[in-house]
Design a protein around this motif. Structure first.
Motif, PDB file in Angstrom:
ATOM      1  N   VAL A 121       0.816  -1.463  -0.082  1.00  0.00           N
ATOM      2  CA  VAL A 121       0.256  -0.179   0.159  1.00  0.00           C
ATOM      3  C   VAL A 121       1.208   1.246  -0.030  1.00  0.00           C
ATOM      4  CG1 VAL A 121      -1.572   1.136   1.307  1.00  0.00           C
ATOM      5  CG2 VAL A 121      -1.863  -0.836   0.893  1.00  0.00           C
ATOM      6  N   GLY A 122       1.992   0.946   0.741  1.00  0.00           N
ATOM      7  CA  GLY A 122       3.150   2.247   0.497  1.00  0.00           C
ATOM      8  C   GLY A 122       3.197   2.142  -0.119  1.00  0.00           C
ATOM      9  N   ILE A 123       3.927   1.779  -1.318  1.00  0.00           N
ATOM     10  CA  ILE A 123       4.487   1.527  -2.153  1.00  0.00           C
ATOM     11  C   ILE A 123       3.481   2.203  -3.578  1.00  0.00           C
ATOM     12  CG2 ILE A 123       5.672   0.649  -4.322  1.00  0.00           C
ATOM     13  CD1 ILE A 123       7.177  -1.600  -2.639  1.00  0.00           C
ATOM     14  N   CYS A 124       2.034   1.668  -3.246  1.00  0.00           N
ATOM     15  CA  CYS A 124       0.995   2.189  -4.896  1.00  0.00           C
ATOM     16  C   CYS A 124       0.874   3.812  -3.764  1.00  0.00           C
ATOM     17  CB  CYS A 124      -0.246   1.232  -4.337  1.00  0.00           C
ATOM     18  SG  CYS A 124      -0.243   0.152  -4.712  1.00  0.00           S
ATOM     19  N   GLY A 125       0.729   4.178  -2.481  1.00  0.00           N
ATOM     20  CA  GLY A 125       0.423   4.875  -2.505  1.00  0.00           C
ATOM     21  C   GLY A 125       1.319   6.017  -2.926  1.00  0.00           C
ATOM     22  N   PHE A 126       2.627   6.165  -3.004  1.00  0.00           N
ATOM     23  CA  PHE A 126       3.761   6.531  -3.673  1.00  0.00           C
ATOM     24  C   PHE A 126       4.004   6.993  -4.868  1.00  0.00           C
ATOM     25  CE2 PHE A 126       8.548   6.398  -5.704  1.00  0.00           C
ATOM     26  CZ  PHE A 126       8.848   7.836  -4.887  1.00  0.00           C
ATOM     27  N   GLN A 127       3.193   5.910  -5.506  1.00  0.00           N
ATOM     28  CA  GLN A 127       3.581   5.979  -6.980  1.00  0.00           C
ATOM     29  C   GLN A 127       2.177   6.705  -7.753  1.00  0.00           C
ATOM     30  OE1 GLN A 127       6.044   4.462  -8.883  1.00  0.00           O
ATOM     31  NE2 GLN A 127       4.943   5.617 -10.350  1.00  0.00           N
ATOM     32  N   LEU A 128       1.104   6.828  -6.739  1.00  0.00           N
ATOM     33  CA  LEU A 128       0.628   7.355  -7.498  1.00  0.00           C
ATOM     34  C   LEU A 128       0.309   9.755  -6.846  1.00  0.00           C
ATOM     35  CD1 LEU A 128      -2.628   7.630  -7.739  1.00  0.00           C
ATOM     36  CD2 LEU A 128      -3.482   8.211  -4.199  1.00  0.00           C
ATOM     37  N   VAL A 129       0.838   9.816  -5.237  1.00  0.00           N
ATOM     38  CA  VAL A 129       1.123  10.704  -5.168  1.00  0.00           C
ATOM     39  C   VAL A 129       2.296  11.557  -6.208  1.00  0.00           C
ATOM     40  CG1 VAL A 129       2.836  12.563  -3.992  1.00  0.00           C
ATOM     41  CG2 VAL A 129       0.952  10.849  -3.232  1.00  0.00           C
ATOM     42  N   ARG A 130       3.221  10.246  -6.882  1.00  0.00           N
ATOM     43  CA  ARG A 130       4.398  10.833  -7.282  1.00  0.00           C
ATOM     44  C   ARG A 130       4.349  11.193  -9.472  1.00  0.00           C
ATOM     45  NH1 ARG A 130       7.360   7.713 -11.276  1.00  0.00           N
ATOM     46  NH2 ARG A 130       9.929   8.871 -12.573  1.00  0.00           N
ATOM     47  N   ASN A 182       3.859  14.167 -13.145  1.00  0.00           N
ATOM     48  CA  ASN A 182       3.843  13.799 -14.078  1.00  0.00           C
ATOM     49  C   ASN A 182       3.649  14.866 -14.959  1.00  0.00           C
ATOM     50  OD1 ASN A 182       3.182  12.249 -16.463  1.00  0.00           O
ATOM     51  ND2 ASN A 182       2.602  10.449 -15.646  1.00  0.00           N
ATOM     52  N   PRO A 183       4.455  15.040 -16.020  1.00  0.00           N
ATOM     53  CA  PRO A 183       3.606  16.006 -16.584  1.00  0.00           C
ATOM     54  C   PRO A 183       2.447  16.125 -17.947  1.00  0.00           C
ATOM     55  CG  PRO A 183       6.133  14.831 -18.106  1.00  0.00           C
ATOM     56  CD  PRO A 183       5.805  14.359 -16.938  1.00  0.00           C
ATOM     57  N   GLU A 184       1.783  14.851 -18.702  1.00  0.00           N
ATOM     58  CA  GLU A 184       0.779  14.728 -18.519  1.00  0.00           C
ATOM     59  C   GLU A 184      -0.430  15.049 -17.768  1.00  0.00           C
ATOM     60  OE1 GLU A 184       1.079  11.051 -20.806  1.00  0.00           O
ATOM     61  OE2 GLU A 184       2.841  11.487 -22.419  1.00  0.00           O
ATOM     62  N   VAL A 185       0.105  14.617 -16.315  1.00  0.00           N
ATOM     63  CA  VAL A 185      -1.169  14.966 -15.235  1.00  0.00           C
ATOM     64  C   VAL A 185      -1.426  16.231 -15.480  1.00  0.00           C
ATOM     65  CG1 VAL A 185      -2.116  13.896 -13.009  1.00  0.00           C
ATOM     66  CG2 VAL A 185      -0.957  12.206 -14.991  1.00  0.00           C
ATOM     67  N   ARG A 186      -2.518  17.194 -15.574  1.00  0.00           N
ATOM     68  CA  ARG A 186      -2.641  18.238 -15.224  1.00  0.00           C
ATOM     69  C   ARG A 186      -4.206  18.297 -14.558  1.00  0.00           C
ATOM     70  NH1 ARG A 186      -2.373  19.298 -20.770  1.00  0.00           N
ATOM     71  NH2 ARG A 186      -1.049  17.494 -21.300  1.00  0.00           N
ATOM     72  N   VAL A 187      -4.056  18.754 -12.762  1.00  0.00           N
ATOM     73  CA  VAL A 187      -5.344  18.002 -12.366  1.00  0.00           C
ATOM     74  C   VAL A 187      -5.277  20.184 -11.742  1.00  0.00           C
ATOM     75  CG1 VAL A 187      -5.803  17.835  -9.988  1.00  0.00           C
ATOM     76  CG2 VAL A 187      -3.978  16.773 -10.564  1.00  0.00           C
ATOM     77  N   ILE A 188      -4.859  21.283 -12.752  1.00  0.00           N
ATOM     78  CA  ILE A 188      -5.028  21.762 -11.923  1.00  0.00           C
ATOM     79  C   ILE A 188      -5.877  22.726 -13.291  1.00  0.00           C
ATOM     80  CG2 ILE A 188      -4.471  24.774 -11.976  1.00  0.00           C
ATOM     81  CD1 ILE A 188      -1.702  23.691 -10.033  1.00  0.00           C
ATOM     82  N   LYS A 189      -7.534  23.472 -13.512  1.00  0.00           N
ATOM     83  CA  LYS A 189      -8.206  23.566 -14.363  1.00  0.00           C
ATOM     84  C   LYS A 189      -7.596  24.584 -15.310  1.00  0.00           C
ATOM     85  CE  LYS A 189     -13.521  24.429 -15.700  1.00  0.00           C
ATOM     86  NZ  LYS A 189     -14.271  25.284 -14.893  1.00  0.00           N
ATOM     87  N   GLU A 190      -6.695  25.541 -15.089  1.00  0.00           N
ATOM     88  CA  GLU A 190      -6.435  26.232 -16.148  1.00  0.00           C
ATOM     89  C   GLU A 190      -5.204  25.683 -17.186  1.00  0.00           C
ATOM     90  OE1 GLU A 190      -6.584  27.499 -12.935  1.00  0.00           O
ATOM     91  OE2 GLU A 190      -7.721  28.591 -13.236  1.00  0.00           O
TER      92      GLU A 190
END
Length: 88
Positions: free
Chosen positions: A22-31, A36-44
């Motif tokens: 679970v720790g490894i999965c959580g680390f990878q999710l946060v990373r 990741n340059p392809e993941v954009r959370v902010i709407k702008e």
């Protein structure tokens, strides 16, 4: 052991291994979310569309662990392997 009578000592290694997973999965999710340059959370940033930002992608893909193991032999115990496989 008042409240934990239902937990047997035999399951502690299972708890540890699941906790590590679970720790490894959580680390990878946060990373991935933060770096990741392809993941954009902010709407702008999402409104920008597809970006040709190769330098940022290369920086994300070639992280420090990958640079560290790049020229290493893909063996876990190279000394032991060479002892048993190389002729004297």
């Amino acid at each position: 052991m008042g409240g934990f009578r239902w937990v047997r000592p035999e399951v502690y290694p299972l708890f540890a291994s699941v906790g590590v997973a679970v720790g490894i999965c959580g680390f990878q999710l946060v990373r991935n979310i933060c770096g990741n340059p392809e993941v954009r959370v902010i709407k702008e940033k999402r409104a920008a569309g597809i970006l040709d930002n190769f330098a940022e992608g290369e920086k994300y893909a070639q992280h420090s662990l990958r640079k560290f193991v790049r020229n290493k032999s893909p063996e876990i115990m190279p000394g032991l392997n060479s002892f048993f496989s190389d002729p004297q």
